[in-house]
Design an enzyme around this catalytic site. Structure first.
Site, PDB file in Angstrom:
ATOM      1  N   ASP A 181      -6.508  11.597  -0.530  1.00 12.60           N
ATOM      2  CA  ASP A 181      -6.144  12.718   0.325  1.00 12.60           C
ATOM      3  C   ASP A 181      -4.660  12.810   0.625  1.00 12.60           C
ATOM      4  O   ASP A 181      -4.160  13.874   0.999  1.00 12.60           O
ATOM      5  CB  ASP A 181      -6.905  12.618   1.647  1.00 12.60           C
ATOM      6  CG  ASP A 181      -6.483  11.388   2.447  1.00 12.60           C
ATOM      7  OD1 ASP A 181      -6.467  10.281   1.866  1.00 12.60           O
ATOM      8  OD2 ASP A 181      -6.170  11.518   3.639  1.00 12.60           O
TER       9      ASP A 181
ATOM     10  N   THR B 138      -5.624   8.496   7.475  1.00 13.83           N
ATOM     11  CA  THR B 138      -5.526   7.223   6.778  1.00 13.83           C
ATOM     12  C   THR B 138      -6.936   6.728   6.484  1.00 13.83           C
ATOM     13  O   THR B 138      -7.881   7.103   7.178  1.00 13.83           O
ATOM     14  CB  THR B 138      -4.745   6.188   7.626  1.00 13.83           C
ATOM     15  OG1 THR B 138      -4.564   4.991   6.879  1.00 13.83           O
ATOM     16  CG2 THR B 138      -5.471   5.865   8.922  1.00 13.83           C
TER      17      THR B 138
ATOM     18  N   SER C 295       0.806  -1.217   0.000  1.00 10.71           N
ATOM     19  CA  SER C 295       0.000   0.000   0.000  1.00 10.71           C
ATOM     20  C   SER C 295       0.840   1.268   0.000  1.00 10.71           C
ATOM     21  O   SER C 295       0.302   2.364  -0.013  1.00 10.71           O
ATOM     22  CB  SER C 295      -0.935   0.022   1.216  1.00 10.71           C
ATOM     23  OG  SER C 295      -0.192  -0.008   2.413  1.00 10.71           O
TER      24      SER C 295
ATOM     25  N   VAL D  34     -10.216   6.025   3.619  1.00 16.30           N
ATOM     26  CA  VAL D  34     -10.821   6.432   2.358  1.00 16.30           C
ATOM     27  C   VAL D  34     -10.643   7.933   2.164  1.00 16.30           C
ATOM     28  O   VAL D  34     -11.326   8.753   2.786  1.00 16.30           O
ATOM     29  CB  VAL D  34     -12.308   6.047   2.313  1.00 16.30           C
ATOM     30  CG1 VAL D  34     -12.940   6.504   0.995  1.00 16.30           C
ATOM     31  CG2 VAL D  34     -12.464   4.531   2.461  1.00 16.30           C
TER      32      VAL D  34
END
Length: 349
Positions: free
Chosen positions: A239, A259, A84, A261
């Site tokens: 973001d 952290t 990620s 969505v």
């Protein structure tokens, strides 16, 4: 008159021997440097422990918080097991690994890159955007061109493991973000447990790493870096590279990162909101909680189906976090404890 002149001459010479704060130059030279703050670094998720350890090498040596956060997030950016952040990040739905990152220092200088391909350490490109250009953000091919012109090496970021997961995902092409990137499983006693999601290929995945640090001079800096949501639409930016959303630093007050969505964080300019709440007197945890509540109030049904967490650090060195769902944690490193992991408090029970 002569005595008066001698008096003023002596007074001027005496004043010259003292600094503005009233400490003589001789005494000041012999006095150890005053430590204005206790160095500390905090970061999102359990892989923040290793990242914090690297940042701590800078802070414990008296280094600047900005250098610490850049060096710290290099660890997950280069970790092939972390899907990620950075190298080996999961690609978008078209098979492209695109990276987002931003960095901000104690002077409100900031830099950012978005949709950057082929560069292992986007955080360092973001820092160069901050230091070498009049801009805040560079994106896509322009960001890559800038990186290559400044000596960064072009590399293939799509590892075999990440590619395998992407090809298996293509069989259904279902885009559905999973809370905490976790799945339900059972421990040896048969009790329900929550372990990191084993996406196709049994790969470990979480989310963005956001890191906040305070150095011995009491100055704050922050960094945020990610490969974004797995199998996202090509061109999607969350973001993480947006100053005020994924990261914000105000050296008078504190710093915050997020952290989860990113679209929902952007809608409330989340990290800036957390810092402004701390300015009003909220503790780091309560500021994070209020930001989460803004998201819940705006769309309760959507909030219940996603994960978002905020992490904050104030000028006193106090830290705290709050999130929507169970499962978020953050790592803390200071002189007393270098490997502390704290479970974030959460709204939905």
């Amino acid at each position: 008159m002569q005595n008066r002149r001698k008096f003023f001459k002596a007074a001027v010479l005496g004043a010259a021997a003292f600094s503005i704060d009233g400490v003589s130059k001789t005494a000041k030279a012999a006095t150890p440097k005053v430590v204005k703050g206790k160095p500390i670094v905090v970061s999102t998720w359990d892989f923040g422990i290793a990242a914090n350890a690297e940042a701590w090498k800078v802070l414990s040596a008296g280094g600047r918080a900005l250098d610490a956060v850049e060096r710290g997030v290099h660890v997950p950016e280069a970790d092939p097991k972390n899907h990620s952040v950075g190298y080996s990040g999961y690609p978008d739905r078209d098979g492209h690994v695109t990276l987002d990152a931003c960095i901000m220092d104690e002077y409100s200088n900031c830099g950012s890159v978005a949709a950057l391909e082929h560069i292992v350490h986007p955080i360092s490109v973001a820092r160069l955007v901050m230091e070498k250009t009049p801009h805040v953000m560079l994106v896509g091919e322009g960001a890559l061109q800038f990186a290559l012109e400044n000596g960064f090496k072009k590399e293939n970021l799509l590892t075999q493991e990440a590619e395998k997961a992407w090809k298996e995902w293509l069989e259904k092409s279902e885009y559905k973000p999973i809370i905490n990137m976790e799945t339900k499983s059972y421990d040896s006693n048969g009790a329900t447990a929550y372990n990191p999601l084993m996406l196709p290929g049994n790969v470990y995945n979480h989310d963005t790493i956001g890191m906040l640090a305070m150095d011995a001079n009491g100055n704050l800096s922050g960094a945020c870096t990610t490969s974004g949501m797995a199998f996202k639409l090509r061109g999607r930016v969350g973001d993480s590279p947006i100053i005020g959303a994924g990261l914000f630093v105000d050296n008078e007050v504190g710093a915050a990162t997020s952290t989860g969505v990113g679209e929902e964080v952007i809608r409330i300019v989340g990290s800036h909101l957390v810092v402004e709440l701390m300015r009003q007197g909220y503790s780091p945890e309560n500021a994070c909680k209020e930001a989460v509540m803004r998201i819940v109030k705006r769309d309760p049904a959507k909030a219940k189906a996603i994960q978002i967490g905020f992490l904050a650090l104030n000028k006193k060195g106090e830290h705290g976090a709050y999130c929507l769902q169970q499962g978020f944690n953050y790592a803390v490193c200071n002189a007393e404890d270098q490997k502390k992991l704290i479970k974030g408090k959460y709204y939905f029970k």
